[in-house]
Design a protein around this motif. Structure first.
Motif, PDB file in Angstrom:
ATOM      1  N   LEU A   5       0.810  -1.223   0.000  1.00  0.00           N
ATOM      2  CA  LEU A   5       0.000   0.000   0.000  1.00  0.00           C
ATOM      3  C   LEU A   5       0.842   1.272   0.000  1.00  0.00           C
ATOM      4  O   LEU A   5       0.314   2.357  -0.166  1.00  0.00           O
ATOM      5  N   GLY A   6       2.151   1.152   0.219  1.00  0.00           N
ATOM      6  CA  GLY A   6       3.025   2.307   0.142  1.00  0.00           C
ATOM      7  C   GLY A   6       3.264   3.007   1.466  1.00  0.00           C
ATOM      8  O   GLY A   6       2.840   2.559   2.535  1.00  0.00           O
ATOM      9  N   ASP A   7       3.948   4.147   1.397  1.00  0.00           N
ATOM     10  CA  ASP A   7       4.333   4.937   2.576  1.00  0.00           C
ATOM     11  C   ASP A   7       3.220   5.883   3.003  1.00  0.00           C
ATOM     12  O   ASP A   7       2.453   6.386   2.178  1.00  0.00           O
ATOM     13  N   ALA A   8       3.176   6.147   4.309  1.00  0.00           N
ATOM     14  CA  ALA A   8       2.258   7.134   4.884  1.00  0.00           C
ATOM     15  C   ALA A   8       2.745   7.441   6.290  1.00  0.00           C
ATOM     16  O   ALA A   8       3.539   6.681   6.853  1.00  0.00           O
ATOM     17  N   PRO A   9       2.286   8.555   6.866  1.00  0.00           N
ATOM     18  CA  PRO A   9       2.549   8.748   8.296  1.00  0.00           C
ATOM     19  C   PRO A   9       1.847   7.642   9.088  1.00  0.00           C
ATOM     20  O   PRO A   9       0.973   6.951   8.553  1.00  0.00           O
ATOM     21  N   ALA A  10       2.204   7.467  10.344  1.00  0.00           N
ATOM     22  CA  ALA A  10       1.538   6.472  11.179  1.00  0.00           C
ATOM     23  C   ALA A  10       0.043   6.784  11.240  1.00  0.00           C
ATOM     24  O   ALA A  10      -0.352   7.879  11.659  1.00  0.00           O
ATOM     25  N   LEU A  11      -0.786   5.839  10.823  1.00  0.00           N
ATOM     26  CA  LEU A  11      -2.222   6.087  10.656  1.00  0.00           C
ATOM     27  C   LEU A  11      -3.049   5.364  11.715  1.00  0.00           C
ATOM     28  O   LEU A  11      -2.620   4.362  12.289  1.00  0.00           O
ATOM     29  N   GLU A  12      -4.260   5.886  11.906  1.00  0.00           N
ATOM     30  CA  GLU A  12      -5.261   5.210  12.721  1.00  0.00           C
ATOM     31  C   GLU A  12      -6.606   5.351  12.017  1.00  0.00           C
ATOM     32  O   GLU A  12      -6.825   6.326  11.275  1.00  0.00           O
ATOM     33  N   PRO A  13      -7.507   4.381  12.196  1.00  0.00           N
ATOM     34  CA  PRO A  13      -8.824   4.508  11.559  1.00  0.00           C
ATOM     35  C   PRO A  13      -9.500   5.793  12.010  1.00  0.00           C
ATOM     36  O   PRO A  13      -9.499   6.121  13.194  1.00  0.00           O
ATOM     37  N   ASP A  14     -10.046   6.529  11.062  1.00  0.00           N
ATOM     38  CA  ASP A  14     -10.721   7.771  11.423  1.00  0.00           C
ATOM     39  C   ASP A  14     -12.117   7.464  11.963  1.00  0.00           C
ATOM     40  O   ASP A  14     -12.845   6.643  11.415  1.00  0.00           O
ATOM     41  N   ARG A  15     -12.474   8.135  13.049  1.00  0.00           N
ATOM     42  CA  ARG A  15     -13.759   7.871  13.708  1.00  0.00           C
ATOM     43  C   ARG A  15     -14.956   8.372  12.909  1.00  0.00           C
ATOM     44  O   ARG A  15     -16.073   7.889  13.092  1.00  0.00           O
ATOM     45  N   PHE A  16     -14.720   9.352  12.034  1.00  0.00           N
ATOM     46  CA  PHE A  16     -15.852  10.059  11.441  1.00  0.00           C
ATOM     47  C   PHE A  16     -15.941   9.935   9.928  1.00  0.00           C
ATOM     48  O   PHE A  16     -16.934  10.356   9.350  1.00  0.00           O
ATOM     49  N   MET A  17     -14.922   9.390   9.272  1.00  0.00           N
ATOM     50  CA  MET A  17     -14.957   9.176   7.831  1.00  0.00           C
ATOM     51  C   MET A  17     -14.847   7.677   7.566  1.00  0.00           C
ATOM     52  O   MET A  17     -13.810   7.062   7.818  1.00  0.00           O
ATOM     53  N   HIS A  18     -15.915   7.083   7.080  1.00  0.00           N
ATOM     54  CA  HIS A  18     -15.947   5.636   6.870  1.00  0.00           C
ATOM     55  C   HIS A  18     -14.877   5.220   5.864  1.00  0.00           C
ATOM     56  O   HIS A  18     -14.748   5.798   4.793  1.00  0.00           O
ATOM     57  N   GLY A  19     -14.093   4.226   6.237  1.00  0.00           N
ATOM     58  CA  GLY A  19     -13.077   3.696   5.338  1.00  0.00           C
ATOM     59  C   GLY A  19     -11.823   4.535   5.235  1.00  0.00           C
ATOM     60  O   GLY A  19     -10.922   4.207   4.467  1.00  0.00           O
ATOM     61  N   ALA A  20     -11.740   5.619   6.020  1.00  0.00           N
ATOM     62  CA  ALA A  20     -10.580   6.514   5.952  1.00  0.00           C
ATOM     63  C   ALA A  20      -9.681   6.326   7.174  1.00  0.00           C
ATOM     64  O   ALA A  20     -10.101   5.800   8.215  1.00  0.00           O
ATOM     65  N   PHE A  21      -8.440   6.773   7.028  1.00  0.00           N
ATOM     66  CA  PHE A  21      -7.455   6.739   8.101  1.00  0.00           C
ATOM     67  C   PHE A  21      -6.871   8.146   8.216  1.00  0.00           C
ATOM     68  O   PHE A  21      -6.758   8.851   7.219  1.00  0.00           O
ATOM     69  N   SER A  22      -6.506   8.547   9.428  1.00  0.00           N
ATOM     70  CA  SER A  22      -6.028   9.918   9.583  1.00  0.00           C
ATOM     71  C   SER A  22      -4.850   9.984  10.537  1.00  0.00           C
ATOM     72  O   SER A  22      -4.572   9.054  11.305  1.00  0.00           O
TER      73      SER A  22
END
Length: 214
Positions: free
Chosen positions: A121-138
């Motif tokens: 899936l590639g590089d990203a900052p350390a992510l966590e599932p977003d509470r308010f956007m379905h299917g998103a990480f923030s």
């Protein structure tokens, strides 16, 4: 001839060992998959960079080996085996890279329930599932210029983690923040869409992902 070959072997072995004098290891089980374990080895190539080799074992069979690299003078090898994708249908695996402004960069893979094939899936900052956007990480990262910090929102598109939105935070005075919602284009450009003013208390909650920013 035998002596020459022996000396060559000793030279190659010594050189290979010297190239990885500073080595870190980490082991974990993938929490969402039975019988799947991970062994990662980080090998330094310089004072500020190195290579990470990750063996993924499925039921003790021959491992699938993954690779990434790291960039940090104070690198610490860590594994994220708690993250999931596809509404918890696919196990995630994150390996620290030390990249990014805050040094919290990760490289992510998606491991299907069958164990293979593993999707990069590639590089990203350390992510966590977003509470308010379905299917998103923030994630929240520090910034310079007009924003003090920015919360980025990532989604999986075409089997890659892609930043699609961001929220920038700029202090207005001792009591409030200007909060800007941005769309991130395919080319990576941030385009401001909306702006609002929040109290410091609500802005901090938004920064930390405790409330929806919009």
């Amino acid at each position: 001839m035998t002596t020459t070959c022996l000396l060559f072997f000793i030279f190659v072995y010594t050189t290979a060992s010297a190239e990885c004098a500073d080595q870190q290891q980490a082991n974990a089980n993938l929490t969402g998959l039975n019988g799947v374990s991970v062994r990662a080895v980080a090998c330094s190539e310089s004072d500020t960079s190195g290579d990470v080799s990750i063996d993924v074992f499925l039921d003790r069979k021959r491992p699938t080996t993954l690779h990434t690299d790291y960039e940090s003078p104070a690198y610490v090898l860590t594994l994220d085996t708690s993250i999931t994708f596809d509404d918890d249908k696919s196990q995630g695996l994150g390996v620290s890279t030390g990249k990014g402004r805050d040094g919290t960069g990760m490289h992510y893979w998606k491991v299907p329930r069958t164990g293979v094939p593993i999707i990069d899936l590639g590089d990203a900052p350390a992510l966590e599932p977003d509470r308010f956007m379905h299917g998103a990480f923030s994630t929240l990262v520090s910034s310079t210029g007009m924003y003090q910090s920015i919360r980025y929102f990532y989604e999986i598109k075409h089997d890659r983690l892609v930043a699609t939105q961001a929220v920038g935070f700029s202090p207005v005075n001792a009591r409030s923040y200007a909060v800007t919602l941005m769309e991130i284009t395919y080319s990576g450009e941030s385009v401001a869409k909306q702006k609002r003013t929040l109290s410091i208390e609500r802005a901090n909650l938004c920064m930390n992902g405790k409330i929806a920013c919009w």
